[in-house]
Design a protein around this motif. Structure first.
Motif, PDB file in Angstrom:
ATOM      1  N   LEU A  39     -11.504  28.442 -66.568  1.00 31.49           N
ATOM      2  CA  LEU A  39     -12.616  28.894 -65.732  1.00 31.49           C
ATOM      3  C   LEU A  39     -12.202  29.007 -64.274  1.00 31.49           C
ATOM      4  O   LEU A  39     -12.589  29.950 -63.578  1.00 31.49           O
ATOM      5  CB  LEU A  39     -13.811  27.946 -65.879  1.00 31.49           C
ATOM      6  CG  LEU A  39     -14.519  27.981 -67.230  1.00 31.49           C
ATOM      7  CD1 LEU A  39     -15.587  26.909 -67.299  1.00 31.49           C
ATOM      8  CD2 LEU A  39     -15.110  29.350 -67.496  1.00 31.49           C
ATOM      9  N   TYR A  40     -11.384  28.079 -63.808  1.00 25.95           N
ATOM     10  CA  TYR A  40     -10.938  28.120 -62.422  1.00 25.95           C
ATOM     11  C   TYR A  40      -9.995  29.288 -62.188  1.00 25.95           C
ATOM     12  O   TYR A  40     -10.111  30.005 -61.197  1.00 25.95           O
ATOM     13  CB  TYR A  40     -10.282  26.804 -62.016  1.00 25.95           C
ATOM     14  CG  TYR A  40     -10.118  26.686 -60.533  1.00 25.95           C
ATOM     15  CD1 TYR A  40     -11.210  26.371 -59.731  1.00 25.95           C
ATOM     16  CD2 TYR A  40      -8.899  26.924 -59.940  1.00 25.95           C
ATOM     17  CE1 TYR A  40     -11.078  26.285 -58.363  1.00 25.95           C
ATOM     18  CE2 TYR A  40      -8.754  26.829 -58.569  1.00 25.95           C
ATOM     19  CZ  TYR A  40      -9.844  26.516 -57.790  1.00 25.95           C
ATOM     20  OH  TYR A  40      -9.706  26.444 -56.437  1.00 25.95           O
ATOM     21  N   ARG A  79     -12.054  32.483 -62.313  1.00 25.23           N
ATOM     22  CA  ARG A  79     -12.797  32.650 -61.060  1.00 25.23           C
ATOM     23  C   ARG A  79     -11.879  33.105 -59.935  1.00 25.23           C
ATOM     24  O   ARG A  79     -12.233  33.970 -59.143  1.00 25.23           O
ATOM     25  CB  ARG A  79     -13.495  31.350 -60.677  1.00 25.23           C
ATOM     26  CG  ARG A  79     -14.444  31.511 -59.493  1.00 25.23           C
ATOM     27  CD  ARG A  79     -15.081  30.219 -59.134  1.00 25.23           C
ATOM     28  NE  ARG A  79     -14.091  29.490 -58.348  1.00 25.23           N
ATOM     29  CZ  ARG A  79     -14.274  28.296 -57.836  1.00 25.23           C
ATOM     30  NH1 ARG A  79     -15.387  27.663 -58.068  1.00 25.23           N
ATOM     31  NH2 ARG A  79     -13.353  27.718 -57.126  1.00 25.23           N
ATOM     32  N   LYS A  92     -11.036  36.751 -60.513  1.00 25.61           N
ATOM     33  CA  LYS A  92     -12.214  37.575 -60.241  1.00 25.61           C
ATOM     34  C   LYS A  92     -12.398  37.779 -58.738  1.00 25.61           C
ATOM     35  O   LYS A  92     -12.708  38.876 -58.290  1.00 25.61           O
ATOM     36  CB  LYS A  92     -13.450  36.908 -60.843  1.00 25.61           C
ATOM     37  CG  LYS A  92     -14.693  37.734 -60.757  1.00 25.61           C
ATOM     38  CD  LYS A  92     -15.843  37.024 -61.461  1.00 25.61           C
ATOM     39  CE  LYS A  92     -17.136  37.744 -61.234  1.00 25.61           C
ATOM     40  NZ  LYS A  92     -18.260  37.049 -61.833  1.00 25.61           N
ATOM     41  N   THR A  93     -12.191  36.734 -57.946  1.00 30.45           N
ATOM     42  CA  THR A  93     -12.349  36.862 -56.485  1.00 30.45           C
ATOM     43  C   THR A  93     -11.230  37.683 -55.872  1.00 30.45           C
ATOM     44  O   THR A  93     -11.440  38.339 -54.859  1.00 30.45           O
ATOM     45  CB  THR A  93     -12.411  35.476 -55.801  1.00 30.45           C
ATOM     46  OG1 THR A  93     -11.226  34.761 -56.095  1.00 30.45           O
ATOM     47  CG2 THR A  93     -13.630  34.711 -56.235  1.00 30.45           C
TER      48      THR A  93
END
Length: 136
Positions: A125-126, A129, A132-133
Protein backbone atom coordinates in the motif's frame (compact mmCIF):
# COMPACT_ATOMS: atom_id res chain seq x y z
CA UNK A 1 21.80 -10.19 5.28
CA UNK A 2 24.19 -8.97 2.62
CA UNK A 3 21.66 -9.04 -0.21
CA UNK A 4 19.11 -7.00 1.72
CA UNK A 5 21.47 -4.07 2.14
CA UNK A 6 22.24 -4.10 -1.60
CA UNK A 7 18.54 -4.20 -2.54
CA UNK A 8 17.79 -1.41 -0.07
CA UNK A 9 20.62 0.71 -1.44
CA UNK A 10 19.68 0.18 -5.11
CA UNK A 11 15.88 0.01 -4.96
CA UNK A 12 14.99 1.75 -1.70
CA UNK A 13 13.71 0.70 1.68
CA UNK A 14 10.06 0.38 0.65
CA UNK A 15 10.80 -2.06 -2.16
CA UNK A 16 13.14 -3.91 0.18
CA UNK A 17 10.38 -4.28 2.78
CA UNK A 18 7.95 -5.48 0.09
CA UNK A 19 10.49 -7.97 -1.26
CA UNK A 20 11.24 -9.26 2.22
CA UNK A 21 7.56 -9.63 3.00
CA UNK A 22 6.89 -11.56 -0.21
CA UNK A 23 9.82 -13.91 0.40
CA UNK A 24 8.71 -14.31 4.03
CA UNK A 25 5.16 -15.12 2.90
CA UNK A 26 6.41 -17.63 0.30
CA UNK A 27 8.51 -19.37 2.95
CA UNK A 28 5.55 -19.64 5.31
CA UNK A 29 3.32 -21.08 2.58
CA UNK A 30 5.96 -23.60 1.49
CA UNK A 31 6.52 -24.69 5.10
CA UNK A 32 2.81 -25.12 5.76
CA UNK A 33 2.39 -27.18 2.59
CA UNK A 34 5.63 -29.17 2.95
CA UNK A 35 5.51 -32.75 1.74
CA UNK A 36 9.15 -33.60 2.39
CA UNK A 37 12.26 -32.38 4.16
CA UNK A 38 13.51 -30.48 1.08
CA UNK A 39 10.39 -28.30 1.10
CA UNK A 40 10.89 -27.61 4.81
CA UNK A 41 14.50 -26.58 4.23
CA UNK A 42 13.61 -24.33 1.29
CA UNK A 43 10.77 -22.76 3.29
CA UNK A 44 13.05 -22.11 6.27
CA UNK A 45 15.67 -20.54 4.00
CA UNK A 46 13.03 -18.24 2.50
CA UNK A 47 11.77 -17.37 5.98
CA UNK A 48 15.30 -16.45 7.00
CA UNK A 49 15.80 -14.28 3.92
CA UNK A 50 12.46 -12.54 4.48
CA UNK A 51 13.16 -11.86 8.14
CA UNK A 52 16.64 -10.62 7.18
CA UNK A 53 15.15 -8.14 4.73
CA UNK A 54 12.60 -6.93 7.27
CA UNK A 55 15.14 -6.59 10.08
CA UNK A 56 17.43 -4.62 7.79
CA UNK A 57 14.92 -2.35 6.02
CA UNK A 58 12.36 -1.56 8.71
CA UNK A 59 14.75 0.03 11.27
CA UNK A 60 16.31 2.06 8.45
CA UNK A 61 12.89 3.23 7.33
CA UNK A 62 11.86 4.06 10.89
CA UNK A 63 15.02 6.05 11.56
CA UNK A 64 14.53 8.06 8.37
CA UNK A 65 10.84 8.77 8.90
CA UNK A 66 10.72 9.35 12.65
CA UNK A 67 11.10 12.85 14.07
CA UNK A 68 14.60 13.42 15.42
CA UNK A 69 13.57 13.52 19.07
CA UNK A 70 11.56 10.26 18.80
CA UNK A 71 13.98 8.08 16.81
CA UNK A 72 15.42 6.22 19.78
CA UNK A 73 12.00 5.57 21.30
CA UNK A 74 10.54 4.32 18.03
CA UNK A 75 13.49 1.98 17.46
CA UNK A 76 13.13 0.61 21.00
CA UNK A 77 9.42 0.01 20.33
CA UNK A 78 10.38 -1.87 17.15
CA UNK A 79 12.72 -4.09 19.19
CA UNK A 80 10.02 -4.56 21.83
CA UNK A 81 7.58 -5.76 19.18
CA UNK A 82 10.19 -8.20 17.84
CA UNK A 83 10.55 -9.61 21.37
CA UNK A 84 6.78 -9.81 21.83
CA UNK A 85 6.52 -11.62 18.48
CA UNK A 86 9.08 -14.17 19.68
CA UNK A 87 6.96 -14.76 22.79
CA UNK A 88 3.80 -15.13 20.70
CA UNK A 89 5.57 -17.59 18.37
CA UNK A 90 6.62 -19.71 21.33
CA UNK A 91 3.09 -19.71 22.76
CA UNK A 92 1.69 -20.69 19.34
CA UNK A 93 4.28 -23.49 19.08
CA UNK A 94 3.31 -24.74 22.53
CA UNK A 95 -0.40 -24.72 21.73
CA UNK A 96 -0.10 -26.24 18.27
CA UNK A 97 2.03 -29.09 19.64
CA UNK A 98 -1.13 -30.26 21.38
CA UNK A 99 -3.16 -30.54 18.14
CA UNK A 100 -4.08 -34.15 17.46
CA UNK A 101 -3.50 -35.74 14.10
CA UNK A 102 0.10 -34.65 13.57
CA UNK A 103 -0.85 -31.36 11.85
CA UNK A 104 0.18 -28.95 14.58
CA UNK A 105 3.56 -28.29 13.00
CA UNK A 106 1.83 -27.16 9.78
CA UNK A 107 -0.28 -24.68 11.70
CA UNK A 108 2.76 -23.47 13.60
CA UNK A 109 4.96 -23.00 10.54
CA UNK A 110 2.09 -21.63 8.46
CA UNK A 111 1.37 -19.12 11.20
CA UNK A 112 4.41 -17.18 10.01
CA UNK A 113 2.18 -16.10 7.12
CA UNK A 114 0.27 -13.76 9.46
CA UNK A 115 3.07 -11.22 10.09
CA UNK A 116 4.34 -11.75 6.53
CA UNK A 117 0.90 -10.84 5.19
CA UNK A 118 0.88 -7.62 7.23
CA UNK A 119 4.34 -6.70 5.97
CA UNK A 120 3.34 -7.34 2.35
CA UNK A 121 0.04 -5.47 2.53
CA UNK A 122 1.40 -2.45 4.41
CA UNK A 123 4.50 -2.09 2.24
CA UNK A 124 2.49 -2.70 -0.95
CA UNK A 125 0.00 0.00 0.00
CA UNK A 126 2.84 2.39 0.78
CA UNK A 127 4.67 1.63 -2.48
CA UNK A 128 1.40 1.90 -4.43
CA UNK A 129 0.66 5.26 -2.81
CA UNK A 130 4.17 6.42 -3.60
CA UNK A 131 3.87 5.36 -7.25
CA UNK A 132 0.45 6.98 -7.53
CA UNK A 133 1.77 10.34 -6.25
CA UNK A 134 4.74 10.21 -8.64
CA UNK A 135 2.51 9.56 -11.68
CA UNK A 136 0.17 12.46 -10.92
Amino acid sequence: MFGASWVTKKLGRKISMLTGGLVFLAGAIINAAAQNIAMLIIGRILLGIGVGFANQAVPLYLSEMAPYRLRGSIYVIFQLYITIDILIANVVNYLTAKIKGDHGWRVSLGGAAVPAFFIVISSFLYVFRLLKTQVV
